[in-house]
Design a protein around this motif. Sequence first.
Motif, PDB file in Angstrom:
ATOM      1  N   PRO A 221       0.815  -1.224   0.000  1.00 33.23           N
ATOM      2  CA  PRO A 221       0.000   0.000   0.000  1.00 33.23           C
ATOM      3  C   PRO A 221       0.847   1.272   0.000  1.00 33.23           C
ATOM      4  CG  PRO A 221      -0.718  -1.535   1.711  1.00 33.23           C
ATOM      5  CD  PRO A 221       0.589  -2.038   1.199  1.00 33.23           C
ATOM      6  N   ASN A 222       0.348   2.287  -0.712  1.00 32.00           N
ATOM      7  CA  ASN A 222       0.939   3.612  -0.652  1.00 32.00           C
ATOM      8  C   ASN A 222       0.276   4.417   0.465  1.00 32.00           C
ATOM      9  OD1 ASN A 222       2.945   3.793  -2.746  1.00 32.00           O
ATOM     10  ND2 ASN A 222       1.276   3.607  -4.213  1.00 32.00           N
ATOM     11  N   VAL A 223       0.780   5.605   0.685  1.00 29.16           N
ATOM     12  CA  VAL A 223       0.167   6.489   1.672  1.00 29.16           C
ATOM     13  C   VAL A 223      -1.251   6.816   1.223  1.00 29.16           C
ATOM     14  CG1 VAL A 223       0.248   8.808   2.659  1.00 29.16           C
ATOM     15  CG2 VAL A 223       2.338   7.468   2.460  1.00 29.16           C
ATOM     16  N   PRO A 224      -2.251   6.691   2.087  1.00 31.19           N
ATOM     17  CA  PRO A 224      -3.622   6.996   1.675  1.00 31.19           C
ATOM     18  C   PRO A 224      -3.776   8.474   1.353  1.00 31.19           C
ATOM     19  CG  PRO A 224      -3.499   6.679   4.054  1.00 31.19           C
ATOM     20  CD  PRO A 224      -2.168   6.291   3.503  1.00 31.19           C
ATOM     21  N   GLY A 265       7.448  -2.408  -1.676  1.00 34.82           N
ATOM     22  CA  GLY A 265       7.149  -1.031  -1.307  1.00 34.82           C
ATOM     23  C   GLY A 265       8.053  -0.073  -2.041  1.00 34.82           C
ATOM     24  N   SER A 266       7.728   1.211  -1.955  1.00 35.31           N
ATOM     25  CA  SER A 266       8.504   2.219  -2.673  1.00 35.31           C
ATOM     26  C   SER A 266       9.697   2.683  -1.857  1.00 35.31           C
ATOM     27  CB  SER A 266       7.620   3.422  -3.016  1.00 35.31           C
ATOM     28  OG  SER A 266       7.114   4.009  -1.828  1.00 35.31           O
ATOM     29  N   THR A 278       5.492   6.252   0.788  1.00 34.39           N
ATOM     30  CA  THR A 278       5.750   5.018   1.527  1.00 34.39           C
ATOM     31  C   THR A 278       4.812   4.919   2.722  1.00 34.39           C
ATOM     32  OG1 THR A 278       8.074   5.075   0.896  1.00 34.39           O
ATOM     33  CG2 THR A 278       7.493   3.680   2.751  1.00 34.39           C
ATOM     34  N   ARG A 279       4.057   3.869   2.759  1.00 35.05           N
ATOM     35  CA  ARG A 279       3.139   3.632   3.874  1.00 35.05           C
ATOM     36  C   ARG A 279       3.717   2.501   4.720  1.00 35.05           C
ATOM     37  NH1 ARG A 279      -3.298   2.249   3.111  1.00 35.05           N
ATOM     38  NH2 ARG A 279      -3.934   2.448   5.298  1.00 35.05           N
ATOM     39  N   PHE A 307       8.124   8.517  -7.060  1.00 38.36           N
ATOM     40  CA  PHE A 307       8.223   7.211  -6.431  1.00 38.36           C
ATOM     41  C   PHE A 307       6.866   6.761  -5.910  1.00 38.36           C
ATOM     42  CE2 PHE A 307       9.600  10.333  -3.231  1.00 38.36           C
ATOM     43  CZ  PHE A 307       8.767  10.053  -2.163  1.00 38.36           C
ATOM     44  N   ALA A 308       6.595   5.493  -6.076  1.00 34.03           N
ATOM     45  CA  ALA A 308       5.360   4.869  -5.606  1.00 34.03           C
ATOM     46  C   ALA A 308       5.560   3.363  -5.643  1.00 34.03           C
ATOM     47  CB  ALA A 308       4.172   5.270  -6.479  1.00 34.03           C
TER      48      ALA A 308
END
Length: 435
Positions: A221-224, A265-266, A278-279, A307-308
């Motif tokens: 998951p990415n940052v919401p 993850g990124s 980055t989550r 970045f993602a």
Amino acid sequence: MRWGTAAGAVALGLALPAVVPVGPASAETADCGQAFQDGQPVTADQGSPLVEQLGLAQVVEEVGVDGSGVRVAVVDSGVGAGVPVDLVAAQAFGGAAPNDFASPHGSVVAGIIAGAPVGGAAERPVGVAPGAEIISLKVLDVDAQGEQQIAQARQQGQTTLTPQAVAQALDWVAAQVRGGNDIGVVNVSLSVDPGVAGVDVLRPRLEALAALDVLVVAAAPNVPPRGEGEEQGATLGDPPTEDPAEVVAYPAGYSQVLPNVLSVGSMPFVDADPSSGTRPSYFTDVVAPSDGAVTYLPDGSSCALGFASSYSTAVVSGVAALLRQRNPDWTAAEVRTRLVETAGGVTDAPNAYGGAGVVQPYDALTRTLQVDPVTGEVTRSASAPRSTTQAEAPTPQEDLLDDSRQDFLWWGLVAGAGVVLALVLRPATSRLRRR
């Protein structure tokens, strides 16, 4: 990109129009999201910095792999015909229109994995595994955020992401492999939150692919998204705003229970704020760079990324293709373990931001590891090389009796000579006595 529903959300790694601007790119290298939004073709006049960041030149020179012969299925928004990759097949699922590329996400992902060098110049490489073959599995038409946008897209006859469409794509991969069409890697640069209706259809499909020895590389998951005026989140080193043990999305989350699934993850650019992409999650296995990476839009124009996790996932899928070419006998579980165990981090103490660390292609390809081909467990790892010395003959010890031995030898010779002389003269002396 996230789509909210009453039960949860379905997400692509990051909305292209919101891509973080690239720092060191030249004036002619446009941001992918802005370029697509403006509808203007652009040309990146440089190769991707990923080549240097990942040490891919050393991989090509010393290992000699570029992904040739490995097929990578890209489960995404479709790969445009203008993208310079070896596109060997294309399918659409869940009602997605085969030739609708309103979302460039799939094209961008395919370009990261296997994009040809910019302008055809070998010294300006783009794809991590440019020799790999791409299969486009389209599961959505547009990136929609929230229930209102989803409803609007559907009113216009455009599909949005659903776990059922992803499941259909995975079923297609399984059927192809059973039929003899070898597919080594499946890239899923999207995620479904646990609360989304129908998310449970994914696990049995992934288990089927595990039995068929197919590696699935999926985005963590990415940052919401935040509301206007809200802060983006914690920076690296700050306490996370949510429990990393509960931050999970699928199919990446199944990496904890299935040996053929790898969660990526990124990794932000140096000195960048990781919170924008980055989550923190303990379900992340490894991370990879993507900021500044050059890739392609559906029309074939090149551009640069931020970045993602979806882009980092594509990077790792490219590295996985290199491994599957390097040794076709390595199973999906072995490839996954190699990527994790050789990552640039502490594998026995993974952290929520980086998992086991940054993927290291050269080490993953060359390090001596014995891995259980079914479970992926390491049975033996090469220790640090020991220094070797040239073998030499032993040094003779001092002979303390040497002088005595020499004296004994000479006296023995004299005595022996006397005995011989006596034997020779014995007949003559005997005759003298008889007279």
